[in-house]
Every structure is written in C-alpha cells, then in structure tokens.
Write an enzyme that holds these catalytic residues in place. Structure first.
Site, PDB file in Angstrom:
ATOM      1  N   GLY A  45       3.053  -5.067   7.764  1.00  0.00           N
ATOM      2  CA  GLY A  45       2.152  -4.001   8.176  1.00  0.00           C
ATOM      3  C   GLY A  45       1.205  -3.570   7.078  1.00  0.00           C
ATOM      4  O   GLY A  45      -0.011  -3.534   7.267  1.00  0.00           O
ATOM      5  N   ASP A  46       1.749  -3.231   5.911  1.00  0.00           N
ATOM      6  CA  ASP A  46       0.916  -2.810   4.782  1.00  0.00           C
ATOM      7  C   ASP A  46       1.225  -3.650   3.544  1.00  0.00           C
ATOM      8  O   ASP A  46       1.044  -3.204   2.419  1.00  0.00           O
ATOM      9  CB  ASP A  46       1.116  -1.318   4.483  1.00  0.00           C
ATOM     10  CG  ASP A  46       2.563  -0.979   4.147  1.00  0.00           C
ATOM     11  OD1 ASP A  46       3.436  -1.868   4.310  1.00  0.00           O
ATOM     12  OD2 ASP A  46       2.831   0.163   3.734  1.00  0.00           O
ATOM     13  N   GLU A  47       1.677  -4.882   3.758  1.00  0.00           N
ATOM     14  CA  GLU A  47       2.046  -5.756   2.658  1.00  0.00           C
ATOM     15  C   GLU A  47       1.134  -6.989   2.617  1.00  0.00           C
ATOM     16  O   GLU A  47       0.899  -7.633   3.645  1.00  0.00           O
ATOM     17  CB  GLU A  47       3.503  -6.210   2.797  1.00  0.00           C
ATOM     18  CG  GLU A  47       4.502  -5.072   2.655  1.00  0.00           C
ATOM     19  CD  GLU A  47       5.924  -5.538   2.911  1.00  0.00           C
ATOM     20  OE1 GLU A  47       6.847  -4.859   2.433  1.00  0.00           O
ATOM     21  OE2 GLU A  47       6.117  -6.567   3.589  1.00  0.00           O
ATOM     22  N   LEU A  86       0.843  -1.199   0.000  1.00  0.00           N
ATOM     23  CA  LEU A  86       0.000   0.000   0.000  1.00  0.00           C
ATOM     24  C   LEU A  86       0.877   1.247   0.000  1.00  0.00           C
ATOM     25  O   LEU A  86       1.759   1.396   0.846  1.00  0.00           O
ATOM     26  CB  LEU A  86      -0.916   0.002   1.226  1.00  0.00           C
ATOM     27  CG  LEU A  86      -1.849  -1.213   1.362  1.00  0.00           C
ATOM     28  CD1 LEU A  86      -2.711  -1.072   2.610  1.00  0.00           C
ATOM     29  CD2 LEU A  86      -2.720  -1.389   0.126  1.00  0.00           C
TER      30      LEU A  86
END
Length: 301
Positions: free
Chosen positions: A220-222, A179
């Site tokens: 985390g954002d993957e 993201l």
C-alpha cells in the site's frame, strides 16, 4: 532455377502465381544484388506498387536508411547460405510501423550447387499480436495506480539482477521505502487524496532514479528500488546506494499540495547491498525491510 541477374520473374506457372497471391503471407524474391524480382499480391499492396513498378527496386526505395541497413545485414547472411528467422520492425513511408516474423531462404543455382543467386522471403504481420503481448505484459507487471512495476515483476527483475551481479562481480542494492503516517493521511483526507499522494510520490521517485533502475510499489505505502551496476568496490557501491536513498527521502519530504490540502510527508528507508547469488531475492528484500523497520522504530513513526 535460372540465375536472378535480370529483373524477370523466373516463375512461369500460372497456378503457382495464383496460389502465392492467395497465401496470407508476404512472399517475395530478391536477386543477389538485393533487387526485387517478384512479390505476391499482398506484398505489392504493402509496397503500394505494381509488378512493373517493383522491378529494379530495392529496400532503399521502401524503407528508411536504418531499416535498410538492418535488412542488408540479414540478407548478407542469407546470401552466404544461411536460412534466417527474424522478428523485424519496419517503418513505411506513411509513418506506420509494422512488426514481421520473417523467414529468408537462400535460392541456389541449379547448375552450381554452392552458388546462391537470390533470396526467398516469407513474412507474416505480427504487429497486432505483439501489441497485445505488450499490453498483457504491462498489465501483468505494472501497479495500476502508480504505473510503477508491481511486486511480482520486481522479484523477477531482482532474481535476474543477482545472476548478472554474479557474472560481472558488480555490487547492487535494494532500497526499501515506507511512507510514514500514510494511514493518517488517508483517514484525515480520504482515499482519493491518499491515491493522489501515492501517484505524486511515485512520479517524484522516478525523477531521482536512473532509467535503468527498477522502481516498484510492493504494498500500500511500500516501495522498493533495485540499483544495479554499482561497481566492484564495496564501499563506493554502498556510498552510491545511500546517496540515492537520501535523494529519495528528500524528494518525498517536499510538501504535497492538492487543492486546499497541504501535507508534508516523510519516509523511512532501508538499504541492503548484494553481490552475486549469496542471498535470495526474498532474503535481500527482507533485509532491506528490516533495516527500514529499525530506522522507523527508532524515529517512532
């Protein structure tokens, strides 16, 4: 042992019956027609009937038709002389489902050693244990925030997929999703908003991929997606994988609205193909990550 053609219990020893009534397992006998001729106290309680009411009853009197057919297949094997050990899920008239570990043994005629005249069944209720196992597996394999699969379980699934790909000579793909500017969202609106955004993105992606596809959060954002069974033609498989990747990006770019917050996010996506076990799971994910990074760097996110 006398043949079990009638409904009379061929057991006359009171001590044996007393012992079976106190065994913490479901014990029963069926004749070769599938009629119950004996059940211990625990089994009668499960069936909600008396010894007299049990006579001439069969599985069709206690279970729905799909379960009856399932049990009939097992009984057929036992009546052919096989001893079976099965995990069986059954639905009772009150709607409750139970899971049993069941052992069935053929009862042999005393005078004709090759003739099976009935079935001895012994079952234990493992419903609670199976539910606990499912809860533990869910906790061990699931990201607690998004309820997607976690990193550890994804690698297990990918390793299995490589073996299946080798066996079937079918292409698969891994899509790596990062993201863009997620830290900025967190810093500006707080971690609660960031968490809500991650959950929203996860739910959007679930709607894009097939039910059999594996979608996981590995950072985390993957996120990563495992696509299997894309076919034996490399170009067609690659086209289908990139088509899914495009759909995921489009879903992520839909505006996120939470109370008075309106945020339009995006993602950088990398795709790598695989066939068989030419590469390890680590190598495939690293390659998809690298493809994603090159795109992200080119777009200066």
């Amino acid at each position: 042992m006398a043949e079990l053609k009638n409904s009379k219990l061929p057991v006359h020893i009171a001590e044996l019956k007393f012992a079976l009534d106190n065994v913490p397992a479901y014990v029963y006998i069926k004749n070769e027609l599938g009629h119950y001729v004996y059940a211990n106290k625990l089994t009668l309680g499960l069936f909600a009937c008396s010894e007299q009411e049990l006579q001439h009853k069969s599985d069709v009197d206690f279970f729905p038709i799909p379960d009856v057919k399932k049990l009939a297949k097992i009984d057929k094997r036992v009546l052919s002389g096989e001893r079976t050990r099965e995990e069986v899920k059954l639905t009772f008239p009150d709607g409750h489902q139970y899971i049993f570990w069941e052992v069935k043994t053929p009862i042999i005629c005393d005078t004709e050693p090759n003739k099976v005249i009935g079935i001895l069944g012994i079952a234990t209720d493992i419903t609670e244990r199976k539910h606990l196992e499912e809860q533990l597996l869910y906790a061990a394999s699931t990201d607690p925030l998004t309820e997607l699969l976690n990193r550890r379980y994804f690698y297990i699934r990918l390793s299995l997929a490589l073996q299946m790909s080798k066996r079937d000579q079918n292409y698969g793909a891994v899509i790596f999703i990062d993201l863009n500017k997620f830290k900025k969202l967190n810093d500006q609106y707080g971690h609660n908003t960031g968490d809500a955004y991650l959950v929203e993105i996860a739910n959007r992606m679930k709607k894009v991929v097939r039910e059999k596809d594996c979608l996981a959060r590995i950072g985390g954002d993957e996120f990563v997606v495992l696509l299997e069974g894309l076919g034996r033609d490399e170009q067609t498989a690659k086209h289908n994988a990139h088509r899914v990747a495009d759909k995921l990006q489009t879903a992520i770019e839909v505006k996120f609205i939470l109370q008075d917050i309106s945020y339009k996010g995006s993602a950088s996506v990398g795709v790598t193909m695989f066939l068989g076990t030419q590469k390890t799971a680590d190598e495939i994910v690293a390659q998809a990550d690298q493809h994603m990074y090159l795109i992200k760097h080119a777009l200066k996110y």
